[in-house]
Write a protein that holds these residues in place. Structure first.
Motif, PDB file in Angstrom:
ATOM      1  N   VAL B 149       0.837  -1.205   0.000  1.00 46.56           N
ATOM      2  CA  VAL B 149       0.000   0.000   0.000  1.00 46.56           C
ATOM      3  C   VAL B 149       0.873   1.256   0.000  1.00 46.56           C
ATOM      4  CG1 VAL B 149      -1.722   1.326   1.286  1.00 46.56           C
ATOM      5  CG2 VAL B 149      -1.930  -1.165   1.116  1.00 46.56           C
ATOM      6  N   GLU B 150       1.842   1.310   0.918  1.00 44.44           N
ATOM      7  CA  GLU B 150       2.711   2.486   1.012  1.00 44.44           C
ATOM      8  C   GLU B 150       3.602   2.632  -0.224  1.00 44.44           C
ATOM      9  OE1 GLU B 150       2.509   0.237   3.404  1.00 44.44           O
ATOM     10  OE2 GLU B 150       1.600   1.299   5.116  1.00 44.44           O
ATOM     11  N   GLY B 151       4.087   1.489  -0.727  1.00 40.39           N
ATOM     12  CA  GLY B 151       4.961   1.522  -1.904  1.00 40.39           C
ATOM     13  C   GLY B 151       4.224   2.038  -3.124  1.00 40.39           C
ATOM     14  N   ASP B 152       2.988   1.545  -3.318  1.00 40.23           N
ATOM     15  CA  ASP B 152       2.177   1.992  -4.452  1.00 40.23           C
ATOM     16  C   ASP B 152       1.822   3.470  -4.326  1.00 40.23           C
ATOM     17  OD1 ASP B 152       2.156  -0.412  -5.793  1.00 40.23           O
ATOM     18  OD2 ASP B 152       0.332  -1.131  -4.813  1.00 40.23           O
ATOM     19  N   ALA B 153       1.423   3.860  -3.103  1.00 43.19           N
ATOM     20  CA  ALA B 153       1.023   5.256  -2.887  1.00 43.19           C
ATOM     21  C   ALA B 153       2.195   6.198  -3.161  1.00 43.19           C
ATOM     22  CB  ALA B 153       0.513   5.442  -1.460  1.00 43.19           C
ATOM     23  N   THR B 154       3.373   5.799  -2.710  1.00 43.76           N
ATOM     24  CA  THR B 154       4.559   6.630  -2.913  1.00 43.76           C
ATOM     25  C   THR B 154       4.891   6.725  -4.402  1.00 43.76           C
ATOM     26  OG1 THR B 154       5.364   5.881  -0.765  1.00 43.76           O
ATOM     27  CG2 THR B 154       6.957   6.971  -2.194  1.00 43.76           C
ATOM     28  N   ALA B 155       4.793   5.578  -5.102  1.00 45.26           N
ATOM     29  CA  ALA B 155       5.076   5.552  -6.541  1.00 45.26           C
ATOM     30  C   ALA B 155       4.125   6.502  -7.282  1.00 45.26           C
ATOM     31  CB  ALA B 155       4.940   4.132  -7.088  1.00 45.26           C
ATOM     32  N   MET B 156       2.815   6.445  -6.926  1.00 49.10           N
ATOM     33  CA  MET B 156       1.826   7.297  -7.582  1.00 49.10           C
ATOM     34  C   MET B 156       2.092   8.770  -7.276  1.00 49.10           C
ATOM     35  SD  MET B 156       0.099   5.389  -9.444  1.00 49.10           S
ATOM     36  CE  MET B 156      -0.958   6.704 -10.046  1.00 49.10           C
ATOM     37  N   TYR B 157       2.389   9.046  -6.007  1.00 51.35           N
ATOM     38  CA  TYR B 157       2.629  10.434  -5.593  1.00 51.35           C
ATOM     39  C   TYR B 157       3.813  11.031  -6.357  1.00 51.35           C
ATOM     40  CZ  TYR B 157       3.694  14.457  -2.678  1.00 51.35           C
ATOM     41  OH  TYR B 157       3.957  15.731  -2.244  1.00 51.35           O
ATOM     42  N   VAL B 158       4.914  10.288  -6.397  1.00 43.08           N
ATOM     43  CA  VAL B 158       6.123  10.791  -7.068  1.00 43.08           C
ATOM     44  C   VAL B 158       5.875  10.903  -8.584  1.00 43.08           C
ATOM     45  CG1 VAL B 158       8.579  10.348  -7.552  1.00 43.08           C
ATOM     46  CG2 VAL B 158       7.667   9.941  -5.258  1.00 43.08           C
ATOM     47  N   ALA B 159       5.173   9.898  -9.152  1.00 43.38           N
ATOM     48  CA  ALA B 159       4.886   9.922 -10.597  1.00 43.38           C
ATOM     49  C   ALA B 159       4.102  11.179 -10.960  1.00 43.38           C
ATOM     50  CB  ALA B 159       4.106   8.671 -10.986  1.00 43.38           C
ATOM     51  N   ASN B 160       3.118  11.522 -10.133  1.00 42.72           N
ATOM     52  CA  ASN B 160       2.299  12.705 -10.406  1.00 42.72           C
ATOM     53  C   ASN B 160       3.103  14.006 -10.324  1.00 42.72           C
ATOM     54  OD1 ASN B 160       0.005  11.278 -10.978  1.00 42.72           O
ATOM     55  ND2 ASN B 160      -0.711  11.269  -8.840  1.00 42.72           N
ATOM     56  N   LEU B 161       4.157  14.004  -9.512  1.00 42.99           N
ATOM     57  CA  LEU B 161       5.026  15.189  -9.445  1.00 42.99           C
ATOM     58  C   LEU B 161       5.926  15.271 -10.675  1.00 42.99           C
ATOM     59  CD1 LEU B 161       6.399  15.237  -5.767  1.00 42.99           C
ATOM     60  CD2 LEU B 161       4.711  16.780  -6.777  1.00 42.99           C
ATOM     61  N   LEU B 162       6.342  14.071 -11.177  1.00 39.57           N
ATOM     62  CA  LEU B 162       7.350  14.048 -12.245  1.00 39.57           C
ATOM     63  C   LEU B 162       6.770  14.229 -13.636  1.00 39.57           C
ATOM     64  CD1 LEU B 162       9.730  11.165 -11.077  1.00 39.57           C
ATOM     65  CD2 LEU B 162       9.933  13.629 -10.659  1.00 39.57           C
ATOM     66  N   LYS B 163       5.539  13.710 -13.865  1.00 36.75           N
ATOM     67  CA  LYS B 163       4.999  13.715 -15.213  1.00 36.75           C
ATOM     68  C   LYS B 163       4.903  15.117 -15.827  1.00 36.75           C
ATOM     69  CE  LYS B 163       1.921  10.408 -14.375  1.00 36.75           C
ATOM     70  NZ  LYS B 163       0.817   9.436 -14.530  1.00 36.75           N
ATOM     71  N   PRO B 164       4.484  16.135 -15.024  1.00 34.65           N
ATOM     72  CA  PRO B 164       4.455  17.492 -15.602  1.00 34.65           C
ATOM     73  C   PRO B 164       5.829  17.982 -16.059  1.00 34.65           C
ATOM     74  CG  PRO B 164       3.283  17.420 -13.506  1.00 34.65           C
ATOM     75  CD  PRO B 164       3.980  16.107 -13.649  1.00 34.65           C
ATOM     76  N   LEU B 165       6.919  17.355 -15.551  1.00 32.11           N
ATOM     77  CA  LEU B 165       8.262  17.792 -15.934  1.00 32.11           C
ATOM     78  C   LEU B 165       8.685  17.176 -17.267  1.00 32.11           C
ATOM     79  CD1 LEU B 165       9.971  17.448 -12.417  1.00 32.11           C
ATOM     80  CD2 LEU B 165       8.948  19.504 -13.424  1.00 32.11           C
ATOM     81  N   GLY B 166       7.776  16.377 -17.881  1.00 30.04           N
ATOM     82  CA  GLY B 166       8.068  15.829 -19.207  1.00 30.04           C
ATOM     83  C   GLY B 166       8.980  14.630 -19.189  1.00 30.04           C
ATOM     84  N   VAL B 167       9.113  13.960 -18.075  1.00 35.56           N
ATOM     85  CA  VAL B 167       9.979  12.791 -17.993  1.00 35.56           C
ATOM     86  C   VAL B 167       9.101  11.539 -18.009  1.00 35.56           C
ATOM     87  CG1 VAL B 167      10.087  12.737 -15.458  1.00 35.56           C
ATOM     88  CG2 VAL B 167      11.988  11.845 -16.781  1.00 35.56           C
ATOM     89  N   LYS B 168       9.598  10.475 -18.651  1.00 34.10           N
ATOM     90  CA  LYS B 168       8.856   9.213 -18.695  1.00 34.10           C
ATOM     91  C   LYS B 168       8.949   8.592 -17.303  1.00 34.10           C
ATOM     92  CE  LYS B 168       9.727   4.959 -21.137  1.00 34.10           C
ATOM     93  NZ  LYS B 168      10.518   4.412 -22.258  1.00 34.10           N
ATOM     94  N   VAL B 169       7.790   8.169 -16.771  1.00 34.96           N
ATOM     95  CA  VAL B 169       7.806   7.539 -15.444  1.00 34.96           C
ATOM     96  C   VAL B 169       7.208   6.151 -15.560  1.00 34.96           C
ATOM     97  CG1 VAL B 169       7.134   7.751 -13.018  1.00 34.96           C
ATOM     98  CG2 VAL B 169       7.441   9.815 -14.395  1.00 34.96           C
ATOM     99  N   SER B 170       7.926   5.131 -15.112  1.00 32.33           N
ATOM    100  CA  SER B 170       7.412   3.764 -15.186  1.00 32.33           C
ATOM    101  C   SER B 170       7.396   3.134 -13.795  1.00 32.33           C
ATOM    102  CB  SER B 170       8.267   2.929 -16.139  1.00 32.33           C
ATOM    103  OG  SER B 170       9.606   2.911 -15.687  1.00 32.33           O
TER     104      SER B 170
END
Lengths: 200, 200
Positions: B149-170
């Motif tokens: 749960v925490e790992g997924d939530a952290t991944a989603m949170y960070v992905a949402n911060l990074l995507k606007p910066l134009g970087v591919k997030v997987s």
């Protein structure tokens, strides 16, 4: 740990892994945990290691580990010094003290006979036990080694040395599960084993 | 340990018991083991604790633990600094390095988001990650936190911060057993999870 890891961490993990019951994976986890501790706690841990090794020695009477020349149990005149409970290791003294039912004293052998592993009688504190008996005043020796092959063999060996000296030698009752470890027995089982001890 | 035990031994056992995954019984056993070690080994153990704490710090780029200002992985120009694998803890870097299949670099968050335990985004090394992205040259960020749960939530949170910066997030593929711990995965499973990573 692979070579990309910081060397001091690799060394620390190896130290933890050298302890009994700690594998390399747990050792690595412990090393990382140390990194998350504050510096004062790490220093206190390091000091505790050094202090334990430096300030703890064997009681000159019973051979249990103590800070003093004679341990608190041997120097307690409320305890019956005529009854000696012979155990393999200091942890077994702790187990008996938890029963709160034994009022005699102890003798710690620091091992069990195991000729295959090179543990012969001269490696154990048997000489010191014979010295206590020949000093007089001992009525009974209770052989309280684990109910394992080595524990039984050691109990028989020591009993055969003591009986000619005219001292009563008994063995813990097999209320303990055979093959089990003394230190994990519950207080009641251990007390029963003490109460039902048999003459050898 | 009862009060008949030597105080330095009690203190040492308490130090061991304060480590994760070591109960009071194991701690006591470890303390006794230390007594059976020679003095030089005990001193070396104590020194290893102090050295690890004193000489190991976080890499100023990826935040992994290292002896140097910049860790060997970040300073290795054979590695692809355009791909950043984001993990919870230094032990996860070790797990990926064992696959010998990943040639990018890492970013260690030093925890996972868990607002109930007070672990909010400012407690993790997310700011440092954003700094690396805005420095340019990063093509892809692989979120490699545990499938919990925490790992997924952290991944989603960070992905949402990074995507606007134009970087591919997987995100790592769920070849990992859900609810399991990354550090215990075998090399093949971990490599598959890396290979089948999905865009977020």
């Amino acid at each position: 740990m692979a070579d990309h890891n910081a060397l001091p961490l690799v060394i620390l993990a190896e130290k933890f892994a050298s302890l009994p019951g700690i594998g390399m994976k747990s050792a690595q986890r412990l090393a990382y945990h140390v990194m998350s501790m504050d510096e004062a706690s790490v220093r206190a841990f390091a000091q505790a290691l050094i202090d334990a090794k430096k300030n703890v020695r064997c009681c000159k009477i019973c051979q249990n580990l103590t800070e003093r020349e004679v341990c608190p149990i041997c120097s307690d005149d409320q305890r019956d010094s005529g009854t000696i409970c012979v155990v393999e290791a200091p942890k077994d003294v702790t187990a008996f003290e938890r029963t709160r039912e034994y009022n005699g004293v102890y003798h710690v052998l620091h091992g069990l006979l195991s000729p295959m592993d090179g543990i012969t009688p001269d490696k154990l504190r048997i000489r010191e036990l014979l010295g206590r008996i020949s000093g007089g005043g001992v009525r009974e020796v209770i052989m309280a080694t684990n109910p394992t092959v080595e524990g039984d063999a050691t109990a028989m060996y020591v009993a055969n040395l003591l009986k000619p000296l005219g001292v009563k030698v008994s063995r813990l009752a097999f209320g303990l599960p055979v093959g089990g470890m003394l230190e994990y027995a519950d207080e009641v089982t251990l007390f029963k084993a003490l109460e039902n001890r048999n003459l050898l």
